[in-house]
Design an enzyme around this catalytic site. Structure first.
Site, PDB file in Angstrom:
ATOM      1  N   ASN B  14      -7.266 -53.570  60.610  1.00  0.00           N
ATOM      2  CA  ASN B  14      -6.983 -53.607  59.112  1.00  0.00           C
ATOM      3  C   ASN B  14      -8.534 -53.810  58.368  1.00  0.00           C
ATOM      4  OD1 ASN B  14      -8.020 -56.326  59.095  1.00  0.00           O
ATOM      5  ND2 ASN B  14      -5.857 -56.982  58.821  1.00  0.00           N
ATOM      6  N   ASP B 203       2.996 -32.631  52.937  1.00  0.00           N
ATOM      7  CA  ASP B 203       3.591 -31.516  54.018  1.00  0.00           C
ATOM      8  C   ASP B 203       4.652 -32.159  54.654  1.00  0.00           C
ATOM      9  OD1 ASP B 203       4.097 -28.809  54.796  1.00  0.00           O
ATOM     10  OD2 ASP B 203       3.212 -29.728  56.610  1.00  0.00           O
TER      11      ASP B 203
END
Lengths: 331, 331, 331
Positions: B14, B203
């Site tokens: 992270n 997409d």
């Protein structure tokens, strides 16, 4: 000793299921970087990171396939004042049949750079040799590579230009360029590109050149010594260009040049970061070696490079013959 | 014993540099799968692959950071007739300081599935125990997990979405939402997401909507103009939602919305970052365009969106016809 | 002119071998970002990065397949005071047959942002046009897109989820769902998803839930036993949902459900593949554990789950205390 292992995935391989030479080179370099960084930090002193300076010629002895486990083990075999030699062995393991094969042996040279100032080279803690001869043999390898390194200094100006509508089998026809924007995952914590990332891209472009030339399944047979002339920093765009230099009956030699372009920095010019010759062979669907179409050389430069490639090819062939001759008959 | 090792990269962690628990779990499972597959194939017999059946409770004892090497070692500790217990230990090594810490201990259960028929469970070769008690202790763990497994059988029906069990071919039926936690590789050096990464996700969600609607192989036919209303910064969670707006005989239009949620910043609200319409077509196995099932619109909003989509479709069709008409006959 | 080229890999494509539109869009944008960043830094002045502002409608003229080389070439075709238009052409090359096809043409608009302050838009160095008309035509495109951009301003409020605007700290507020389309690299050679891949996604969604709840840096503390009820096959869409069940002073428990949806198989229903409870803790910038805001439970179901979570928490706490008590004093 340090070691790495992982399963080969579909993205590590070509459509025929053979793992890319570049994937293996990247793992070799990761193992080398770990063990040499660990060694260089083993004594109290300035923290440092080991940067790849050179990879000796590497042969791909046996193919590796998707689903196999690659085991990469590395050992430090020599240290000079400012450099570390790491020898790496790669084994493939088929976990279903238990079969194991050595696929590669490689030797890499690292240099410890200070974490505070990555332009400063630190001293390497001395290695404890188990046998006296080890040090002597290592010193010879060190001197040999130093000499060779100096000879192969690259001219920055040699850039591959595209040509229009080239004929099949010419140099221009298969010549290829790949451009890569360096991302965070390509880099060490200290902001420069892992040597393994560069080598993977070099193998990738060489593979495209080879496939364009033969239009068959091609695999890496060997990678010539690679010298890393300069670090590539975060944020650069790297241009990797490959052109065929020489073909023998069953192999092709491709020259690969790596240039780094610090697009967002006014101050710095594009520079040559690394270069190498990669040898590919062409395989049939059954995995047999196929003849390679002869390269058509057109210009004087191309002829010169072809002759040089032929020289390297004959030299390597002679070296191998000498090694075979040296093996006792009963083996 | 089997082991894996690799350097932790920015993409494994992270923003604060702590390696994701999920990255470690993935390596644990890879080590477990290798050693148990190897064991299950160690005797002559049907080839098999070890499939993960259960992971025991796993604690994360110590954080792992970018730049450290994760060492994962696995050992088979018990085998029943049809299952293998693997115990895995994960260590982090700081190669600069040499510090090593155990970060996890995990126990996994695998079941060997026949390669010829993955629904068939094979027998596990017996394990050679070094101490008699090992087998006894293993059997207890085996019985305990078996019991617990039965107790915690999950009800298939428990779904988190406000499930109104939508009918096939309605908008709700194929509507999909994808959440993506922005990682370092998604970002430029300057800490915001590459436009291309956002478009790829757009997409992707549109493709899921289209596949859910037609249940065939679908491909992108066009993407409408995409406006990037605002930058997406590192550390955001992006929500990409897609819903079908319109179907013609041979195409589907999907609306995609991208919202960014700066979870770690109290100050800032979730905001719309981009939006577009994507058109998909459905293909047969031979690559021919297939008819698309008509979208069932239910609400007034859906009807309105369908009409708007039809408008865009007819406009585009007219535009293309005009282009075709403009081509001189002789071509 | 700038260009990119790379080989299409299995992970770039769907099961039928067609490269995802999103993969191509991502390369288009990368080529656009490189050429426009380079142009915007071509004159002495403040260093900047080109950020994507808009992509014009893009058609996918021809499919691209795994193993082909995608060539992306970009050219700057117009500059206004603060924006750059880049036109990009994508060609697929089958390196075995030599066949090349144009697959896409795209136009993108970039805006240069100062590296020192990414909210500041800089001026674009003027472009040298080879023909007078180029500038005029470019200006028309610039005006047209500006107009269209203003018309299509997106309403932030239009959300696809049945949004009841949940209050902070409620279960609904942090509840999150992640959809993942299974790719080749997620799978074993035998066509089902690695358990480790599923676990990584489970941790990812749990991490998003935890971050949304506390808005701090969060890390995995433990993962409860995970049972894998059923294999997940290639081509499935996996839905991973997470909701907070319980908070103690310093930890949060999140329930994660994994459902597999074989979208391309009419015959099979969506099924529960795995489930687990994951515990997270919240960390300050110095890595100290922070208090966790209490979860607000609203429905009877939520209260029931909270109590069950509390039960697991107290049981685990008692177990740990017993382990600590079992350690002899001298250790």
């Amino acid at each position: 000793m340090g070691s790495l292992a992982r399963i080969m995935r579909p993205d590590d391989a070509n459509i025929a299921g053979n793992v890319h030479g570049g994937t293996i080179l990247k793992m070799i370099e990761e193992a080398g970087a770990i063990i040499s960084t660990r060694h260089c930090n083993s004594q109290k002193g300035e923290a440092c990171v080991a940067a790849l300076a050179r990879v000796e010629r590497t042969d791909f002895l046996s193919p590796m396939c998707i689903g196999e486990v690659a085991h990469v083990s590395a050992e430090i075999t020599y240290t000079s004042k400012h450099s570390v030699e790491v020898q790496v062995t790669v084994m493939s393991e088929n976990i279903l049949t238990g079969a194991r094969r050595v696929t590669n042996k490689a030797a890499l040279w690292y240099v410890p750079l200070s974490l505070k100032n990555v332009d400063k080279v630190l001293e390497v803690p001395p290695l404890a040799y188990t046998r006296k001869e080890q040090e002597e043999e290592g010193r010879k390898r060190y001197e040999a590579q130093k000499l060779e390194r100096m000879e192969t200094k690259w001219k920055n100006g040699d850039v591959m230009q595209p040509s229009i509508n080239p004929e099949p089998y010419t140099v221009s026809y298969s010549q290829s360029t790949l451009i890569h924007l360096v991302g965070p995952s390509d880099c060490t914590l200290h902001g420069f590109v892992h040597g393994g990332v560069t080598m993977k891209l070099m193998d990738e472009v060489a593979g495209i050149v080879a496939a364009r030339h033969c239009k068959t399944n091609i695999v890496t047979a060997s990678v010539d010594a690679i010298n890393f002339h300069d670090k590539i920093r975060k944020g650069c765009v790297i241009t990797i260009s490959g052109r065929m230099t020489f073909t023998s009956n069953k192999s092709m030699e491709i020259e690969v040049l790596v240039d780094a372009d610090p697009v967002a920095l006014h101050s710095q010019e594009r520079y040559r970061a690394a270069s190498a010759f990669v040898t590919y062979v062409s395989l049939s669907k059954e995995g047999k070696t196929l003849p390679v179409p002869q390269l058509l050389v057109e210009t004087e430069e191309e002829k010169k490079r072809f002759e040089e490639g032929k020289g390297r090819y004959l030299q390597m062939k002679a070296k191998r013959q000498a090694q075979i001759d040296a093996i006792p008959q009963q083996q």
